[in-house]
Write a protein that holds these residues in place. Structure first.
Motif, PDB file in Angstrom:
ATOM      1  N   TYR A 164       0.832  -1.194   0.000  1.00  0.00           N
ATOM      2  CA  TYR A 164       0.000   0.000   0.000  1.00  0.00           C
ATOM      3  C   TYR A 164       0.876   1.256   0.000  1.00  0.00           C
ATOM      4  CZ  TYR A 164      -4.053  -2.890   1.045  1.00  0.00           C
ATOM      5  OH  TYR A 164      -5.053  -3.830   0.989  1.00  0.00           O
ATOM      6  N   ARG A 165       0.485   2.223  -0.809  1.00  0.00           N
ATOM      7  CA  ARG A 165       1.190   3.496  -0.815  1.00  0.00           C
ATOM      8  C   ARG A 165       0.907   4.254   0.476  1.00  0.00           C
ATOM      9  NH1 ARG A 165       2.784   4.786  -6.147  1.00  0.00           N
ATOM     10  NH2 ARG A 165       1.709   3.574  -7.753  1.00  0.00           N
ATOM     11  N   THR A 166       1.844   5.103   0.879  1.00  0.00           N
ATOM     12  CA  THR A 166       1.598   5.981   2.009  1.00  0.00           C
ATOM     13  C   THR A 166       0.612   7.065   1.612  1.00  0.00           C
ATOM     14  OG1 THR A 166       3.453   7.420   1.410  1.00  0.00           O
ATOM     15  CG2 THR A 166       3.921   5.546   2.876  1.00  0.00           C
ATOM     16  N   ALA A 167       0.085   7.766   2.607  1.00  0.00           N
ATOM     17  CA  ALA A 167      -0.898   8.816   2.318  1.00  0.00           C
ATOM     18  C   ALA A 167      -0.293   9.903   1.441  1.00  0.00           C
ATOM     19  CB  ALA A 167      -1.405   9.401   3.634  1.00  0.00           C
ATOM     20  N   TYR A 168       0.973  10.263   1.696  1.00  0.00           N
ATOM     21  CA  TYR A 168       1.611  11.302   0.887  1.00  0.00           C
ATOM     22  C   TYR A 168       1.846  10.845  -0.546  1.00  0.00           C
ATOM     23  CZ  TYR A 168       2.518  15.170   4.048  1.00  0.00           C
ATOM     24  OH  TYR A 168       2.370  16.267   4.841  1.00  0.00           O
ATOM     25  N   ALA A 169       2.077   9.565  -0.738  1.00  0.00           N
ATOM     26  CA  ALA A 169       2.290   9.062  -2.094  1.00  0.00           C
ATOM     27  C   ALA A 169       0.976   8.849  -2.836  1.00  0.00           C
ATOM     28  CB  ALA A 169       3.083   7.752  -2.043  1.00  0.00           C
ATOM     29  N   PHE A 170      -0.117   8.636  -2.102  1.00  0.00           N
ATOM     30  CA  PHE A 170      -1.400   8.336  -2.734  1.00  0.00           C
ATOM     31  C   PHE A 170      -2.191   9.589  -3.081  1.00  0.00           C
ATOM     32  CE2 PHE A 170      -5.974   7.105  -2.149  1.00  0.00           C
ATOM     33  CZ  PHE A 170      -6.088   6.418  -3.341  1.00  0.00           C
ATOM     34  N   THR A 171      -2.112  10.620  -2.231  1.00  0.00           N
ATOM     35  CA  THR A 171      -2.933  11.818  -2.450  1.00  0.00           C
ATOM     36  C   THR A 171      -2.619  12.536  -3.767  1.00  0.00           C
ATOM     37  OG1 THR A 171      -1.402  12.969  -0.960  1.00  0.00           O
ATOM     38  CG2 THR A 171      -3.523  12.273  -0.048  1.00  0.00           C
ATOM     39  N   SER A 173      -1.408  14.589   7.262  1.00  0.00           N
ATOM     40  CA  SER A 173      -1.068  15.655   8.213  1.00  0.00           C
ATOM     41  C   SER A 173      -0.669  15.079   9.560  1.00  0.00           C
ATOM     42  CB  SER A 173      -2.265  16.598   8.371  1.00  0.00           C
ATOM     43  OG  SER A 173      -3.397  15.898   8.893  1.00  0.00           O
ATOM     44  N   ARG A 174      -1.243  13.939   9.933  1.00  0.00           N
ATOM     45  CA  ARG A 174      -0.874  13.300  11.194  1.00  0.00           C
ATOM     46  C   ARG A 174       0.512  12.662  11.104  1.00  0.00           C
ATOM     47  NH1 ARG A 174      -5.139  10.571  11.774  1.00  0.00           N
ATOM     48  NH2 ARG A 174      -4.441   8.551  10.971  1.00  0.00           N
ATOM     49  N   GLU A 175       0.862  12.127   9.926  1.00  0.00           N
ATOM     50  CA  GLU A 175       2.174  11.508   9.749  1.00  0.00           C
ATOM     51  C   GLU A 175       3.291  12.529   9.590  1.00  0.00           C
ATOM     52  OE1 GLU A 175       1.738   9.006   6.375  1.00  0.00           O
ATOM     53  OE2 GLU A 175       0.750   7.390   7.490  1.00  0.00           O
ATOM     54  N   GLY A 176       2.957  13.768   9.235  1.00  0.00           N
ATOM     55  CA  GLY A 176       3.981  14.781   9.052  1.00  0.00           C
ATOM     56  C   GLY A 176       4.432  14.879   7.614  1.00  0.00           C
TER      57      GLY A 176
END
Length: 417
Positions: free
Chosen positions: A64-71, A147-150
């Motif tokens: 799974y991609r991270t949130a920053y990579a997926f957005t 935003s929670r992960e930084g």
């Protein structure tokens, strides 16, 4: 999708009208994807919802991609969807080649009412039962996680891949290796049964064997409890024993003044009730600490001899104690080769030995194997006496001609000369 195939059948590259018809039918198909709404709120049957799920999986790592990579991917897809729906709501030109022609935007008397009152609430608003509404919900959720992960850190490498630039700092690979060794926490004054640098909570080495275990019992590792995988696991334990046999000579020869046989043979990496451990870490360096019993008896005070293995052997011992030894103990128990619930605290021991260590003959064979090309067959006692004689004869001359520099290892020079 039959209407797309029908428009593409018999397509002539010189026929402009045929290409226009194919383009309009392709756009109609895209509009059908983006206007595919759900009546009960279940979006699982929507093709674009499945497509966004596929975008969330890395194409090569299959994770799974991270949130920053997926957005960014999801944001790009939302932007494309909005443009397509805007053209669907108010077409710039009429789509006259469709089975049911679409009029141009000039045919709508109230364009604002069509866009704001009909298209946007049904297909483009966050929370509506359309693909774009679903994506807006996922986008909001992904941004919350991001935003929670930084924020992400921008990094760059030098042309020779030896200097890493990160957070306005330049870190060389040599400094990074040194920092990794300095990160090992170890108390020199803590003594309790079973304690070692592996049990220090800050080091997080208690479950270090799991890394090798997952790799060994994976499809690529090929380990198993039966059949061919079992034979491969048994061969690994034999190779582990060969490594330990080579380690004795490799530690004994280049570690400064040679130790006596009994000192090196019974090295312990963990404390026991009867005796303290001999392996310590201090400022990132591995040390072998031995009690000097002869001086202790004469002066009634505690004396210790400290030896520093060469950097290569220090790394070998660290990797062996941190990863190989705990994994081999785990593997021996899984294969039911030993039923011991406790770990052997000695460094020089075989995988099926519960409490003992190498015998004097085993240490002698290890030393002779390590010195096969030296021209004579040394014993542990003979090699120690030869080293002492050479040091007494040549060390004064060495000290007179050598230029002392910061970090110059005199003990290594003494052992070599």
């Amino acid at each position: 999708m039959d209407f797309v195939y029908d428009s593409a059948e018999g397509l002539d590259s010189q026929d402009g009208l045929a290409f226009t018809a194919l383009t309009e039918n392709m756009f109609q198909l895209l509009a059908m994807f983006w206007t595919d709404t759900s009546k009960n709120g279940n979006m699982d049957a929507c093709a674009l919802v499945h497509f966004t799920g596929v975008l969330g999986i890395h194409s090569t790592e299959l994770a799974y991609r991270t949130a920053y990579a997926f957005t960014p991917l999801l944001s790009s897809l939302i932007w494309i969807g909005r443009l397509l729906l805007l053209e669907y709501a108010l077409p710039l030109q009429p789509y006259s080649h469709l089975r049911i022609p679409w009029p141009a935007r000039a045919q709508y008397p109230d364009q604002v009412s069509r866009l704001v009152g009909h298209i946007h609430p049904k297909y483009m608003r966050r929370g509506c039962f359309s693909p774009l509404g679903y994506m807006c919900e996922r986008m909001h959720h992904a941004r919350t996680i991001a935003s929670r992960e930084g924020p992400r850190t921008n990094i760059s490498w030098s042309s020779d891949l030896q200097v890493l630039s990160i957070a306005d700092q330049k870190i060389s690979m040599s400094n990074l290796r040194q920092a990794a060794h300095l990160a090992v926490a170890h108390s020199l004054v803590t003594h309790r049964p079973g304690y070692s640098f592996l049990s220090e909570p800050d080091n997080q080495f208690q479950m270090s064997f799991k890394l090798l275990s997952r790799r060994a019992f994976s499809k690529d590792g090929g380990f198993s409890l039966k059949g061919l995988g079992r034979r491969r696991a048994l061969q690994y334990l034999k190779d582990r024993d060969d490594l330990v046999k080579h380690m004795f000579g490799a530690i004994h020869i280049p570690s400064g003044m040679l130790a006596r046989s009994e000192e090196l043979r019974i090295i312990q990496w963990a404390d026991t009730v009867a005796s303290p451990r001999n392996i310590f870490f201090r400022q990132g360096r591995l040390m072998l600490v031995f009690s000097y019993n002869k001086a202790t008896i004469i002066s009634n005070k505690s004396f210790y001899i400290v030896r520093f293995p060469c950097p290569i052997m220090s790394r070998v011992m660290f990797n062996y104690l941190t990863f190989i030894r705990p994994f081999s103990d785990f593997l021996a128990r899984q294969l039911q080769l030993t039923l011991a619930s406790t770990t052997n605290p000695h460094l020089f021991t075989l995988h099926d030995t519960k409490t003992g260590c190498f015998s004097s003959n085993a240490c002698l064979r290890s030393l002779q194997r390590s010195t096969q090309g030296c021209g004579f067959q040394p014993t542990i006692k003979l090699y120690r006496q030869v080293a002492i004689s050479v040091v007494k004869k040549h060390i004064p001359t060495v000290l007179m001609v050598v230029v002392l520099k910061p970090g110059y290892d005199i003990s290594w020079r003494m052992s070599v000369h």
